[in-house]
Design a protein around this motif. Structure first.
Motif, short mmCIF file in Angstrom:
data_model
loop_
_atom_site.label_atom_id
_atom_site.label_comp_id
_atom_site.label_asym_id
_atom_site.label_seq_id
_atom_site.Cartn_x
_atom_site.Cartn_y
_atom_site.Cartn_z
N PRO A 1 1.85 3.28 6.30
CA PRO A 1 1.03 3.73 5.21
C PRO A 1 1.61 3.00 3.87
O PRO A 1 2.48 2.66 3.59
CB PRO A 1 1.39 5.42 5.09
N PRO A 2 0.57 3.12 2.68
CA PRO A 2 0.65 2.64 1.54
C PRO A 2 1.74 3.47 0.68
O PRO A 2 1.76 4.97 0.92
CB PRO A 2 -0.54 2.36 1.06
N ALA A 3 2.16 2.88 -0.46
CA ALA A 3 3.05 3.78 -1.33
C ALA A 3 2.19 3.70 -2.62
O ALA A 3 3.06 3.63 -3.42
CB ALA A 3 4.34 3.34 -1.21
N ASP A 4 0.92 3.63 -2.51
CA ASP A 4 0.21 3.54 -3.88
C ASP A 4 0.48 4.44 -4.93
O ASP A 4 0.69 3.97 -5.96
CB ASP A 4 -1.24 3.48 -3.38
N SER A 5 0.39 5.69 -4.58
CA SER A 5 0.48 6.77 -5.61
C SER A 5 1.97 7.21 -5.91
O SER A 5 1.65 7.91 -7.01
CB SER A 5 -0.24 7.74 -5.23
N HIS A 6 2.94 6.91 -5.20
CA HIS A 6 4.03 7.71 -5.48
C HIS A 6 5.45 6.77 -5.56
O HIS A 6 6.44 7.38 -5.98
CB HIS A 6 4.41 8.73 -4.25
N LEU A 7 5.29 5.55 -5.73
CA LEU A 7 6.36 4.76 -5.98
C LEU A 7 6.01 3.75 -7.05
O LEU A 7 5.00 2.91 -7.20
CB LEU A 7 6.70 3.98 -4.91
N THR A 8 6.70 3.60 -8.26
CA THR A 8 6.50 2.73 -9.39
C THR A 8 7.04 1.40 -9.02
O THR A 8 7.74 1.35 -7.89
CB THR A 8 7.28 3.33 -10.66
#
Length: 144
Positions: free
Chosen positions: A97-104
């Motif tokens: 799964p992507p970490a698009d929204s929760h990792l800077t």
């Protein structure tokens, strides 16, 4: 030293000590951030020791993929992956799964550096600039 210079010297010394403590706390607060982020976001699948899960989830410990695909690792974390990956001669074909929204960008850098230097891995450390450039290349940098 005059009576007026003595308190001034004392205040300057206190300012230097306070500044040093402030800088040291800044670094110590982030010292283990990569490990903590890995534990929170990655260990459930890749394992606490980066061992992966048989032929389902690739290992990160001793992974040749970390060196052969260095230029795309940040995008892989941010965007996730679908389709086959070859790691240590074994093909893996599960969805990450992507970490698009929760990792800077900064957090991705810390995770990658933790993985690069853990479990016997001796990979080159990433800079935030390198990770941001990788993420800009795949349209995924958040600039943080």
């Amino acid at each position: 030293m005059s009576a007026l210079q003595q308190p001034l010297w004392y205040l300057r010394a206190l300012a230097v000590v306070a500044g040093s403590l402030s800088v040291m706390s800044c670094f110590s607060n982030r010292q283990n951030e990569g490990a903590k982020l890995y534990e929170t976001h990655c260990a459930n699948c890749h394992g606490a020791q980066g061992e992966g899960l048989k032929r389902l989830i690739p290992p990160l410990a001793g992974s040749d993929y970390l060196t052969t695909s260095r230029g795309s690792l940040a995008c892989l974390v941010r965007k996730g992956v679908k389709g086959p990956l070859l790691v240590n001669g074994v093909e893996f074909n599960q969805v990450m799964p992507p970490a698009d929204s929760h990792l800077t960008d900064s957090q991705i850098t810390n995770i990658l550096n933790f993985v690069q230097t853990s479990w016997g891995n001796k990979g080159e450390i990433f800079t935030i600039r390198e990770v941001t450039e990788q993420l800009q290349g795949c349209g995924a940098s958040d600039g943080r």
